[in-house]
Design a protein around this motif. Structure first.
Motif, PDB file in Angstrom:
ATOM      1  N   LEU A  43      -4.027   5.126  12.705  1.00  0.00           N
ATOM      2  CA  LEU A  43      -4.162   5.948  11.667  1.00  0.00           C
ATOM      3  C   LEU A  43      -5.126   6.836  11.754  1.00  0.00           C
ATOM      4  O   LEU A  43      -5.133   7.741  10.950  1.00  0.00           O
ATOM      5  N   ASN A  61       0.868  -1.216   0.194  1.00  0.00           N
ATOM      6  CA  ASN A  61       0.010  -0.087  -0.002  1.00  0.00           C
ATOM      7  C   ASN A  61       0.782   1.287  -0.007  1.00  0.00           C
ATOM      8  O   ASN A  61       1.675   1.594   1.024  1.00  0.00           O
ATOM      9  N   SER A  70       0.095   4.160   0.266  1.00  0.00           N
ATOM     10  CA  SER A  70       0.080   5.673   1.202  1.00  0.00           C
ATOM     11  C   SER A  70       0.772   5.368   2.460  1.00  0.00           C
ATOM     12  O   SER A  70       0.639   6.080   3.311  1.00  0.00           O
ATOM     13  N   LYS A  71       1.377   4.075   2.821  1.00  0.00           N
ATOM     14  CA  LYS A  71       1.715   3.887   4.272  1.00  0.00           C
ATOM     15  C   LYS A  71       3.313   3.504   4.224  1.00  0.00           C
ATOM     16  O   LYS A  71       3.503   2.514   3.506  1.00  0.00           O
ATOM     17  N   TRP A  86       0.550   8.450   5.194  1.00  0.00           N
ATOM     18  CA  TRP A  86       0.886   8.056   6.480  1.00  0.00           C
ATOM     19  C   TRP A  86       2.540   7.973   6.788  1.00  0.00           C
ATOM     20  O   TRP A  86       2.925   7.065   5.665  1.00  0.00           O
TER      21      TRP A  86
HETATM   22  C1  LIG Z   1      -4.040   1.627   2.139  1.00  0.00           C
HETATM   23  O1  LIG Z   1      -4.370   1.629   3.357  1.00  0.00           O
HETATM   24  C2  LIG Z   1      -5.417   2.489   3.862  1.00  0.00           C
HETATM   25  C3  LIG Z   1      -5.350   2.769   5.236  1.00  0.00           C
HETATM   26  O2  LIG Z   1      -5.686   1.336   5.799  1.00  0.00           O
HETATM   27  C4  LIG Z   1      -6.721   2.146   3.119  1.00  0.00           C
HETATM   28  O3  LIG Z   1      -7.813   3.097   3.550  1.00  0.00           O
HETATM   29  C5  LIG Z   1      -6.493   2.216   1.663  1.00  0.00           C
HETATM   30  O4  LIG Z   1      -7.610   1.736   1.036  1.00  0.00           O
HETATM   31  C6  LIG Z   1      -5.475   1.204   1.249  1.00  0.00           C
HETATM   32  N1  LIG Z   1      -5.100   1.239  -0.189  1.00  0.00           N
HETATM   33  C7  LIG Z   1      -5.126   0.036  -0.855  1.00  0.00           C
HETATM   34  C8  LIG Z   1      -4.880   0.259  -2.323  1.00  0.00           C
HETATM   35  O5  LIG Z   1      -5.261  -1.059  -0.448  1.00  0.00           O
END
Ligand SMILES: *[C@@H]1O[C@H](CO)[C@@H](O)[C@H](O)[C@H]1NC(C)=O
Ligand SMILES: *[C@@H]1O[C@H](CO)[C@@H](O)[C@H](O)[C@H]1NC(C)=O
Ligand SMILES: *[C@@H]1O[C@H](CO)[C@@H](O)[C@H](O)[C@H]1NC(C)=O
Length: 384
Positions: free
Chosen positions: A193, A75, A77-78, A171
């Motif tokens: 989070l 992911n 975003s993390k 994050w």
């Molecule tokens: C990545 O993690 C965030 C927070 O847990 C979540 O909201 C998001 O859907 C995730 N993105 C993917 C592509 O899995």
């Protein structure tokens, strides 16, 4: 030669002409595709891509899925971020431990100097993490620098850093060489989070529990602050600077009570998510670390602390150590006992009493005692 004039071409059968034309067409289409590809990938790549150290040529004994970009498995975003310019020997095990404790969809970024990157990338298990797309080792291009703490503060308070290198990240779990998450923690980083910013609490500050050695931050909130505030060079550390602004930022969900903290620095909390031991233990706080029983409890809960702390063995203690590293009182009393043989002892009988009674040193470590007793004279042991 005559085959190239008009009459020659016309004389070739249409079916035979079709073959070379098709071949040329295929070749042209193939060329077209290979010209497109670099354009597409270079659009996708960011500054991070440029700074990214090439994936090492490692032969893995287990198959990895042939995805085009292995990083897609995580992911984006993390991100767990470590910035360290010194080639400290415990960085590879620290990074690998953090990978095991942080939920598996997090990506890891190590920003280092040429030296610290060489140190980290030597480990086979680190190379494996690079190959599967979990970890990037990055040396920032000039003018960025991480040579000093101030350089790192400038980096983290510059919105260009987030725009150029952390494009998709929302994050950030920022950790340092002297902070660690505990495998025994009942809570996960993902449980935090919901915060825009949380970290460690500090004594004397009841407003902000987000000090940064081990902290979880949201990039959108960082960018909000940086859109109207700029840190003065050579001023306060970045976490304190952000703290003052986040506390008054409307709508920001910032850890502010002692209980909100995820990490322990100098405010004790039972079973925290992790610890930040400033400078590896050079200036430990008495309220957290001053008591031997509590210390034992902490090490039983988070034994991996020994990875980031300066430590010595229990048997390296001085014989008259009270278990907290204090032996001054014993020294003072022994001195008065020696001086007190004269008038002072009679003048202050109580003091003399206490001077005689107190700490007899515990038995000395075995091997030494044996070697001393071989002299055969008990007087030479110096114990009594
Ligand atoms: C990545 O993690 C965030 C927070 O847990 C979540 O909201 C998001 O859907 C995730 N993105 C993917 C592509 O899995
Ligand atoms: C790292 O870079 C510095 C200057 O940027 C250079 O002086 C040094 O030799 C380099 N070290 C290694 C191990 O490449
Ligand atoms: C702060 O330092 C950076 C270099 O790290 C420099 O580019 C910038 O101009 C400095 N800002 C001020 C106000 O001096």
């Amino acid at each position: 030669m005559s085959g190239f004039n008009t009459s020659g071409v016309l004389s070739v059968a249409p079916a035979r002409m079709l073959v070379p034309i098709l071949l040329i067409l295929m070749w042209y289409l193939g060329r077209l595709h290979s010209q497109y590809e670099p354009i597409v990938t270079s659009k996708v790549s960011s500054r991070l891509e440029e700074a990214r150290k090439m994936i090492p040529s490692v032969k893995l004994d287990w198959p990895i899925p042939l995805a085009k970009d292995p990083r897609a498995a995580f992911n984006s975003s993390k991100l767990a971020l470590l910035i360290e310019a010194r080639p400290l020997p415990h960085l590879p095990p620290l990074i690998l431990h953090m990978m095991a404790v942080i939920p598996p969809d997090w990506r890891f970024l190590f920003i280092g100097s040429n030296e610290s990157i060489i140190g980290v990338s030597r480990a086979y298990s680190i190379k494996h993490q690079q190959v599967i797309g979990k970890l990037d080792l990055v040396e920032l291009p000039p003018p960025w620098s991480i040579a000093s703490k101030e350089d790192v503060f400038r980096l983290l308070t510059d919105s260009r850093f987030y725009d150029e290198f952390l494009t998709d990240v929302e994050w950030i779990l920022k950790y340092e060489h002297d902070s660690i998450l505990c495998a025994n923690s009942e809570t996960s980083v993902d449980d935090g989070l919901g915060w825009d910013w949380t970290g460690a609490a500090r004594m004397g500050d009841g407003h902000f529990s987000g000090y940064g050695g081990l902290s979880l931050r949201r990039v959108s909130v960082i960018k909000r602050v940086l859109s109207f505030q700029a840190r003065f060079n050579d001023s306060e550390p970045e976490d304190e600077w952000f703290g003052k602004r986040l506390w008054v930022l409307p709508g920001a969900k910032v850890a502010s009570r002692f209980d909100d903290a995820i990490a322990v620095e100098d405010v004790y909390m039972e079973r925290p998510m992790g610890y930040h031991i400033r400078e590896g233990g050079g200036s430990l706080d008495k309220s957290v670390w001053g008591d031997a029983a509590r210390r034992k409890e902490i090490f039983e809960y988070c034994p991996e602390l020994s990875m980031i702390m300066d430590m010595k063995l229990e048997r390296q203690r001085c014989p008259d150590d009270d278990g907290n590293g204090d032996r001054e009182m014993a020294d003072v009393q022994v001195t008065t006992a020696v001086l007190g043989e004269g008038d002072d002892a009679k003048a202050l009988p109580n003091d003399a009493e206490s001077a005689v009674l107190p700490p007899q040193p515990p038995p000395l470590p075995q091997p030494w005692k044996v070697s001393v007793t071989t002299f055969g004279s008990p007087l030479r042991t110096g114990i009594d």
